[in-house]
Design a protein around this motif. Sequence first.
Motif, mmCIF file in Angstrom:
data_model
loop_
_atom_site.group_PDB
_atom_site.id
_atom_site.type_symbol
_atom_site.label_atom_id
_atom_site.label_comp_id
_atom_site.label_asym_id
_atom_site.label_seq_id
_atom_site.Cartn_x
_atom_site.Cartn_y
_atom_site.Cartn_z
ATOM 1 N N PHE A 173 0.851 -1.187 0.000
ATOM 2 C CA PHE A 173 0.000 0.000 0.000
ATOM 3 C C PHE A 173 0.894 1.247 0.000
ATOM 4 O O PHE A 173 1.623 1.501 0.964
ATOM 5 N N TYR A 174 0.828 2.000 -1.095
ATOM 6 C CA TYR A 174 1.581 3.263 -1.207
ATOM 7 C C TYR A 174 0.745 4.347 -0.541
ATOM 8 O O TYR A 174 -0.117 4.934 -1.171
ATOM 9 N N ILE A 175 0.949 4.557 0.754
ATOM 10 C CA ILE A 175 -0.010 5.383 1.514
ATOM 11 C C ILE A 175 0.116 6.867 1.207
ATOM 12 O O ILE A 175 -0.779 7.633 1.536
ATOM 13 N N ASN A 176 1.222 7.280 0.617
ATOM 14 C CA ASN A 176 1.307 8.680 0.182
ATOM 15 C C ASN A 176 2.195 8.796 -1.060
ATOM 16 O O ASN A 176 2.901 7.846 -1.422
ATOM 17 N N GLY A 177 2.120 9.953 -1.680
ATOM 18 C CA GLY A 177 2.902 10.194 -2.904
ATOM 19 C C GLY A 177 3.846 11.363 -2.715
ATOM 20 O O GLY A 177 4.035 12.161 -3.645
ATOM 21 N N VAL A 189 0.507 -6.480 5.147
ATOM 22 C CA VAL A 189 0.316 -5.225 4.404
ATOM 23 C C VAL A 189 1.567 -4.373 4.585
ATOM 24 O O VAL A 189 1.913 -3.999 5.704
ATOM 25 N N LEU A 190 2.243 -4.105 3.475
ATOM 26 C CA LEU A 190 3.399 -3.210 3.518
ATOM 27 C C LEU A 190 2.893 -1.778 3.400
ATOM 28 O O LEU A 190 2.213 -1.440 2.428
ATOM 29 N N LEU A 191 3.225 -0.952 4.381
ATOM 30 C CA LEU A 191 2.852 0.474 4.313
ATOM 31 C C LEU A 191 4.068 1.249 3.842
ATOM 32 O O LEU A 191 5.042 1.442 4.574
ATOM 33 N N THR A 192 4.002 1.657 2.574
ATOM 34 C CA THR A 192 5.155 2.337 2.006
ATOM 35 C C THR A 192 4.706 3.655 1.392
ATOM 36 O O THR A 192 3.582 4.097 1.584
ATOM 37 N N GLY A 193 5.608 4.331 0.643
ATOM 38 C CA GLY A 193 5.241 5.636 0.095
ATOM 39 C C GLY A 193 5.802 5.787 -1.309
ATOM 40 O O GLY A 193 5.875 4.799 -2.044
ATOM 41 N N GLY A 194 6.336 6.918 -1.624
ATOM 42 C CA GLY A 194 6.735 8.050 -0.825
ATOM 43 C C GLY A 194 7.485 7.698 0.456
ATOM 44 O O GLY A 194 8.111 6.653 0.575
ATOM 45 N N LEU A 241 6.358 -1.671 8.040
ATOM 46 C CA LEU A 241 6.549 -0.235 7.796
ATOM 47 C C LEU A 241 7.858 0.001 7.060
ATOM 48 O O LEU A 241 8.818 -0.755 7.242
ATOM 49 N N GLN A 242 7.880 1.054 6.280
ATOM 50 C CA GLN A 242 9.118 1.396 5.581
ATOM 51 C C GLN A 242 9.459 2.860 5.806
ATOM 52 O O GLN A 242 8.560 3.698 5.898
ATOM 53 N N VAL A 288 1.108 0.594 19.105
ATOM 54 C CA VAL A 288 -0.142 0.055 18.545
ATOM 55 C C VAL A 288 0.043 -1.382 18.038
ATOM 56 O O VAL A 288 -0.904 -2.009 17.576
ATOM 57 N N GLY A 289 1.278 -1.893 18.109
ATOM 58 C CA GLY A 289 1.490 -3.309 17.791
ATOM 59 C C GLY A 289 2.324 -3.585 16.551
ATOM 60 O O GLY A 289 2.494 -4.744 16.174
ATOM 61 N N ALA A 290 2.860 -2.524 15.894
ATOM 62 C CA ALA A 290 3.723 -2.773 14.723
ATOM 63 C C ALA A 290 5.038 -3.379 15.207
ATOM 64 O O ALA A 290 5.572 -2.949 16.226
ATOM 65 N N LYS A 291 5.549 -4.374 14.481
ATOM 66 C CA LYS A 291 6.810 -4.978 14.913
ATOM 67 C C LYS A 291 7.696 -5.391 13.735
ATOM 68 O O LYS A 291 8.549 -6.238 13.866
ATOM 69 N N ASP A 292 7.450 -4.767 12.600
ATOM 70 C CA ASP A 292 8.216 -5.113 11.404
ATOM 71 C C ASP A 292 8.523 -3.807 10.664
ATOM 72 O O ASP A 292 7.602 -3.097 10.253
#
Length: 426
Positions: free
Chosen positions: A25-29, A70-75, A99-100, A116-120
């Motif tokens: 998921f490219y959460i921002n640009g 779910v990979l949260l990436t961007g931007g 997270l990236q 909130v529980g992120a660990k990667d």
Amino acid sequence: MFSWRTKWSILRALLTKSSPYYVQFYINGVCNLKCKQCNIVETNSGIGELSIPQMRMVAENIRKIGGGIVLLTGGEPFLRRDVDQVAKAFLDEGLDVRLQTAGIATLDQLQRCHDVGAKDINISLDSLESNKQDFINSVPGSWHKAIGAISRVGQVFSQGSAICSLGCVLSRFNYKEIPAILEFATEIGWDLSLVPVHIADSAEEMGFRSYDRDFIFAKSDMEDLERLVETLIDMKRQGYQLFDSERFLWSSVEFLRTGTPTWRHNGVCDSPNLYFAIRPNGDFSTCCDYTLDHPPSLLDPEFPRMYRDGTVKSAAKSTVESCAGCHYGSYPEVTISVRDRKAFLERARTSLSRRPAVKSLTEESLLALVGAIKDRYPEVYSTTWLPERAEQKLEMWKEPGQRRLLTIEDNATRKEEGRIRRRSLR
Ligand code: SF4
């Protein structure tokens, strides 16, 4: 370790070859960097971003179709101040979040993500030489920012079962450095994950690939590349923390040699059956390289039905069937893990093996470690091995006046290539 939802998704993928256990998921640009080997911000800028309630709708839809990671990436995802709430939206649905960042994540943001529980989490690092990485990123000081972020991640994530990894683009600029970067990653308790560089012809419109020919390998480099893979496999067998499977490494060399990957099943990739991508506005896409004309939206409450009844697959069909192929890290690894028993066992062994804890180190200790590792590789860090033009550019980058000239030249080339960053709508 993965949530039961991800494990179930992987199991279904193994049995049916159809379970979207990995979503990018490219959460921002928007991004603070202008990396020479990445075009994704130009592709995704100006199309808006989702609010947290909208993120929750996307997360619910991914859960409903049986997603896992779910990979949260961007931007640069950490340019969103609410990145922890974005992560929470997915974690609340029982999904695993990766997270990236390229280095701007603050201690407070990281702590909130952890809470909130992120660990990667994955941080981009292409070199142990600050000047080189700054040049690649087109931003002075970016390497030190990445080292600072590694230190902050270590402070927050050194407790518990976090997975921290360095993401490194393997290119003509850094390939001789990779064993040293792997040593660095292993010594701080992180994994290293490689992606072979993707450079397109300037006439091609690819979402992620850029056009800078300096990054491409010459035919004469191929023997060196093969030796590099042998070294990396040997290091991995000795316990160095390399994420990539042996099959992925060999197929990367083939991709760099011919431009055609060997990992796809019958020459077609597994999008959207095993993975797909989401653009910042919630639009479905096959992957980072394509934007579809009439994409289904992950905001649509009907998305799960459309995924199940084949509408989403039909939207992706002509793209995946006509694509010449890629070698982005995750797509090949997902396909290889699901379709190649040896690679699956290798991946399972890596996941189940006892991992050394992520170390909490100050920035000064990390810099001292980098210096010590570079001393172990005099043939890489005390000799000249890049093509003359690349060496010249790196030398120019060291001097502010010359750097300005390089930046003007780079901006002009980007403009010619149509690499335009549009203002975000939000
Ligand atoms: S093979 Fe082509 S369509 Fe498939 S993930 Fe790679 S770039 Fe996208």
